[in-house]
Design a protein around this motif. Structure first.
Motif, PDB file in Angstrom:
ATOM      1  N   ILE A  79       0.722  -1.459  -0.010  1.00 61.09           N
ATOM      2  CA  ILE A  79      -0.369   0.033   0.092  1.00 61.09           C
ATOM      3  C   ILE A  79       0.771   1.176  -0.271  1.00 61.09           C
ATOM      4  N   LEU A  80       0.839   1.602  -1.378  1.00 58.00           N
ATOM      5  CA  LEU A  80       1.159   3.123  -0.768  1.00 58.00           C
ATOM      6  C   LEU A  80       0.297   4.262  -1.016  1.00 58.00           C
ATOM      7  N   ILE A  81       0.814   5.165   0.228  1.00 56.84           N
ATOM      8  CA  ILE A  81      -0.309   6.646  -0.037  1.00 56.84           C
ATOM      9  C   ILE A  81       0.621   7.841   0.571  1.00 56.84           C
ATOM     10  N   GLN A  82       0.438   8.023  -0.711  1.00 59.13           N
ATOM     11  CA  GLN A  82       1.771   9.787  -1.887  1.00 59.13           C
ATOM     12  C   GLN A  82       0.701  10.967  -1.769  1.00 59.13           C
ATOM     13  N   ARG A  83       0.480  12.282  -1.810  1.00 56.86           N
ATOM     14  CA  ARG A  83       0.051  13.323  -2.597  1.00 56.86           C
ATOM     15  C   ARG A  83       0.285  13.301  -3.807  1.00 56.86           C
ATOM     16  N   ASP A  84      -0.227  13.829  -4.782  1.00 54.54           N
ATOM     17  CA  ASP A  84      -0.430  14.077  -6.351  1.00 54.54           C
ATOM     18  C   ASP A  84       1.144  14.832  -5.615  1.00 54.54           C
ATOM     19  N   ALA A  85       2.006  14.588  -7.035  1.00 52.59           N
ATOM     20  CA  ALA A  85       2.724  15.751  -6.895  1.00 52.59           C
ATOM     21  C   ALA A  85       2.332  17.784  -7.577  1.00 52.59           C
ATOM     22  N   GLY A  86       1.354  17.379  -7.816  1.00 54.50           N
ATOM     23  CA  GLY A  86       0.521  18.508  -8.170  1.00 54.50           C
ATOM     24  C   GLY A  86      -0.189  18.526  -7.791  1.00 54.50           C
ATOM     25  N   ASN A  87      -0.077  18.298  -6.099  1.00 56.58           N
ATOM     26  CA  ASN A  87      -1.738  19.082  -5.190  1.00 56.58           C
ATOM     27  C   ASN A  87      -0.423  19.247  -3.357  1.00 56.58           C
ATOM     28  N   SER A  88      -0.191  20.540  -3.659  1.00 52.69           N
ATOM     29  CA  SER A  88       0.474  20.449  -2.612  1.00 52.69           C
ATOM     30  C   SER A  88      -0.706  20.559  -0.991  1.00 52.69           C
ATOM     31  N   ASN A  89      -2.063  20.947  -1.056  1.00 55.06           N
ATOM     32  CA  ASN A  89      -2.092  21.026  -0.195  1.00 55.06           C
ATOM     33  C   ASN A  89      -3.789  19.992   0.359  1.00 55.06           C
ATOM     34  N   GLY A  90      -3.753  19.520  -0.578  1.00 56.36           N
ATOM     35  CA  GLY A  90      -4.912  18.145  -0.267  1.00 56.36           C
ATOM     36  C   GLY A  90      -4.185  17.129   1.186  1.00 56.36           C
TER      37      GLY A  90
END
Length: 192
Positions: free
Chosen positions: A149-160
């Motif tokens: 399981i990988l949990i990681q924000r999208d590189a284009g989303n700095s605040n989600g």
């Protein structure tokens, strides 16, 4: 001549019936507040992009990524994933990838309640999507891949933000390191 044509048709029909079962996750794409059931083998992965979706991977099912970044990608809020079968990212991809969508510009509408702060009507504001999910791996269920399981924000989303709860009675494994990797979650939470 007619006998051969009938024999050929019968042989072709038998091949269609006896061929391998390529069941899919259905419906795919997912639907808001609906249930997607995965049975048999799904070789092109599943992306959950609708809020309130429940995904059930049956005990005899296998979900693989194909050309996707992971076997199952979750980019939505209020979702639940019930893994009773096998979610397999292979050697180079995650089994489950929980991530936000990229930031987007949306029209300002301070009167409809869609914008949480005042903005100039007619302008745009940036929306930073967040994700929330409950993952349940049942006894006999398996989630595996480079990271299970990988949990990681999208590189284009700095605040989600990402909020994930994982309940494991089965097997979660990583072939290239840790089974569960949480990176760049914002102000989110992880409960295992």
């Amino acid at each position: 001549m007619r006998v051969r044509a009938l024999q050929t048709s019968a042989i072709f029909g038998a091949m269609l019936v006896a061929g391998p079962a390529y069941a899919q996750c259905s419906p795919d794409p997912t639907t808001s507040y609906g249930t997607t059931n995965c049975t048999g083998t799904d070789s092109d992965g599943l992306t959950v992009s609708t809020s309130g979706t429940q995904v059930v991977v049956a005990a005899d099912a296998v979900v693989r990524p194909g050309s996707s970044a992971a076997a199952i990608i979750n980019r939505a809020t209020n979702t639940s994933l019930a893994i009773r079968g096998r979610v397999d990212g292979g050697a180079g991809k995650a089994g489950l990838f929980v991530t936000t969508g990229p930031a987007t510009s949306v029209p300002c509408d301070p009167y409809a309640g869609a914008t949480p702060f005042y903005c100039v009507p007619g302008s745009t504001v940036t929306s930073y999507p967040s994700v929330s999910t409950n993952i349940s791996v049942a006894q006999g269920g398996t989630v595996t891949g480079a990271q299970g399981i990988l949990i990681q924000r999208d590189a284009g989303n700095s605040n989600g933000n990402i909020h994930a709860t994982i309940s494991n009675r089965g097997t979660i494994s990583g072939t290239a390191g840790p089974a569960i990797v949480a990176d760049q979650m914002g102000f989110g939470t992880l409960s295992v």
